[in-house]
Write a protein that holds these residues in place. Structure first.
Motif, short mmCIF file in Angstrom:
data_model
loop_
_atom_site.label_atom_id
_atom_site.label_comp_id
_atom_site.label_asym_id
_atom_site.label_seq_id
_atom_site.Cartn_x
_atom_site.Cartn_y
_atom_site.Cartn_z
N THR A 119 0.83 -1.21 0.00
CA THR A 119 0.00 0.00 0.00
C THR A 119 0.86 1.26 0.00
N SER A 120 2.00 1.21 0.69
CA SER A 120 2.92 2.36 0.70
C SER A 120 3.48 2.61 -0.69
N LEU A 121 3.92 1.53 -1.35
CA LEU A 121 4.46 1.64 -2.71
C LEU A 121 3.39 2.13 -3.68
N ALA A 122 2.19 1.59 -3.55
CA ALA A 122 1.10 1.99 -4.43
C ALA A 122 0.75 3.47 -4.22
N GLN A 188 -0.56 8.41 4.47
CA GLN A 188 -2.02 8.46 4.41
C GLN A 188 -2.62 7.10 4.06
N PHE A 189 -2.14 6.49 2.99
CA PHE A 189 -2.71 5.22 2.55
C PHE A 189 -2.42 4.11 3.57
N THR A 190 -1.22 4.12 4.14
CA THR A 190 -0.87 3.08 5.12
C THR A 190 -1.74 3.20 6.36
N VAL A 191 -1.87 4.43 6.90
CA VAL A 191 -2.70 4.63 8.08
C VAL A 191 -4.16 4.30 7.76
N VAL A 212 -13.84 7.80 9.30
CA VAL A 212 -12.93 7.93 10.43
C VAL A 212 -11.50 7.61 10.02
N SER A 213 -11.31 6.52 9.29
CA SER A 213 -9.97 6.12 8.86
C SER A 213 -9.37 7.16 7.92
N GLY A 214 -10.17 7.64 6.98
CA GLY A 214 -9.68 8.64 6.04
C GLY A 214 -9.34 9.95 6.72
N GLY A 215 -10.18 10.40 7.65
CA GLY A 215 -9.93 11.65 8.35
C GLY A 215 -8.67 11.62 9.20
N LEU A 216 -8.51 10.56 9.99
CA LEU A 216 -7.33 10.45 10.84
C LEU A 216 -6.06 10.28 10.01
N ALA A 217 -6.15 9.52 8.94
CA ALA A 217 -4.99 9.33 8.07
C ALA A 217 -4.57 10.66 7.44
N GLY A 218 -5.54 11.44 7.00
CA GLY A 218 -5.24 12.74 6.40
C GLY A 218 -4.62 13.71 7.39
N GLY A 219 -5.13 13.73 8.62
CA GLY A 219 -4.60 14.62 9.63
C GLY A 219 -3.16 14.30 10.00
N VAL A 220 -2.86 13.02 10.17
CA VAL A 220 -1.49 12.60 10.50
C VAL A 220 -0.53 12.96 9.37
N ALA A 221 -0.91 12.63 8.15
CA ALA A 221 -0.05 12.89 7.00
C ALA A 221 0.16 14.39 6.78
N ALA A 222 -0.89 15.18 6.98
CA ALA A 222 -0.78 16.64 6.80
C ALA A 222 0.17 17.26 7.82
N GLY A 223 0.06 16.85 9.07
CA GLY A 223 0.92 17.39 10.11
C GLY A 223 2.39 17.07 9.87
N VAL A 224 2.67 15.86 9.48
CA VAL A 224 4.05 15.40 9.26
C VAL A 224 4.71 16.15 8.11
N THR A 225 3.96 16.48 7.09
CA THR A 225 4.54 17.06 5.86
C THR A 225 4.36 18.57 5.73
N THR A 226 3.85 19.24 6.75
CA THR A 226 3.65 20.69 6.68
C THR A 226 4.93 21.47 6.36
N PRO A 227 6.10 21.16 6.96
CA PRO A 227 7.31 21.92 6.62
C PRO A 227 7.60 21.97 5.12
#
Length: 299
Positions: A119-122, A188-191, A212-227
């Motif tokens: 899923t990460s590679l995809a 995002q996809f992995t989470v 729920v899964s999509g929202g939490l995955a998006g929030g985590v990914a967005a926070g990590v990549t903000t810089p």
């Protein structure tokens, strides 16, 4: 057409790999829905990330930005540039989800069991393909979003950028976009897949699990990549800046140096709140729309 109990049984009975056409059409519809709904918050994020030369363009938070933009420029200003997103989001998301499902199937991600590497590679492959298509539309969108933008038309903005800065202006941020988007999408996809399996181990059609899964995955990914998103915004809007140093910025190294010198480490967190606020509901909506449209199209 609504999905009743009989529709859910039909959905569950279908193979995981629905076919490239179904996945691409579902992805296109999901992408347009996601971006259009959350566009005003994305606009505020762009404004907060830009190094403004005017005090009137400096915002202390989401509420402050929303109130001041609405009061001084009108509520319509919050939607400036949305047409660029709509034009680009459909094809880009079609490519994104189509590539994701194709690579996941090719690498065995649809077989029973936990296949996080697949899923990460995809997700990474999907991002490389879709960002190549979406990057020019994103540049146009942000040029239209900035404070006192002269542009009201996508085509006027695109032609002006091309005439004054050349074709490279549409892709100056592409390496930075990939550096941000590949880990964003992989996370995002992995989470998402892990949370979806945890919340819905039977694999039944479950809108709640997708949201729920999509929202939490998006929030985590967005926070990590903000810089990296802050650096991307600087590169994409530099052509409209009156600051000579910003206009001379050539890539991510220059962008990060400017951010660090002017705002310190905290500068890399510019716009994090609206970015997370954008991606949590938009990703939840995107995955809900994607799974719904996929089921609807199959039906």
């Amino acid at each position: 057409m609504s999905l009743d109990v009989s529709d859910e049984v039909e959905y569950e009975a279908l193979p995981t790999n629905a076919g490239l056409g179904v996945n691409m059409l579902a992805g296109a519809l999901a992408g347009i829905t996601e971006h259009a709904v959350m566009f005003p918050v994305d606009m505020i994020k762009t404004r907060m990330q830009v190094f403004a030369t005017s005090p009137s363009a400096v915002y202390t938070g989401i509420g402050n930005a929303f109130t001041r933009i609405s009061a001084t420029e009108g509520a319509r200003a919050l939607w400036r540039g949305v047409s660029s997103v709509i034009l680009g989001a459909g094809p880009a998301h079609a490519v994104h989800f189509g590539t994701y499902e194709a690579v996941k199937e090719l690498t065995g991600g649809n077989r029973a069991g936990n296949h996080w590497a697949s899923t990460s590679l995809a997700g990474a492959a999907a991002t490389i393909a879709s960002d190549a298509l979406m990057n020019p539309f994103d540049v146009i969108k942000q040029r239209m979003q900035v404070h006192k933008s002269e542009f009201r038309s996508v085509f006027t903005c695109a032609s002006t950028i091309y005439r004054n800065e050349g074709l490279s202006a549409f892709y100056v941020s592409y390496p930075t976009t990939l550096m941000m988007s590949v880990p964003f999408t992989a996370v995002q996809f992995t989470v998402y897949e892990q949370l979806k399996r945890l919340m819905n181990p039977t694999g039944e059609y479950s809108p709640l699990a997708h949201v729920v899964s999509g929202g939490l995955a998006g929030g985590v990914a967005a926070g990590v990549t903000t810089p990296l998103d802050v650096a991307k915004t600087l590169l994409q809007t530099k052509g409209g800046s009156s600051d000579p140093e910003i206009r001379r910025c050539r890539g991510i190294v220059d962008a990060c140096r400017i951010i660090l010198l002017r705002d310190g480490v905290r500068g890399f967190a510019r716009g994090m709140s609206p970015r997370v606020l954008t991606h949590m509901p938009s990703n939840a909506l995107s995955w809900l729309s994607y799974e719904f449209f996929k089921a609807l199209i199959r039906e």
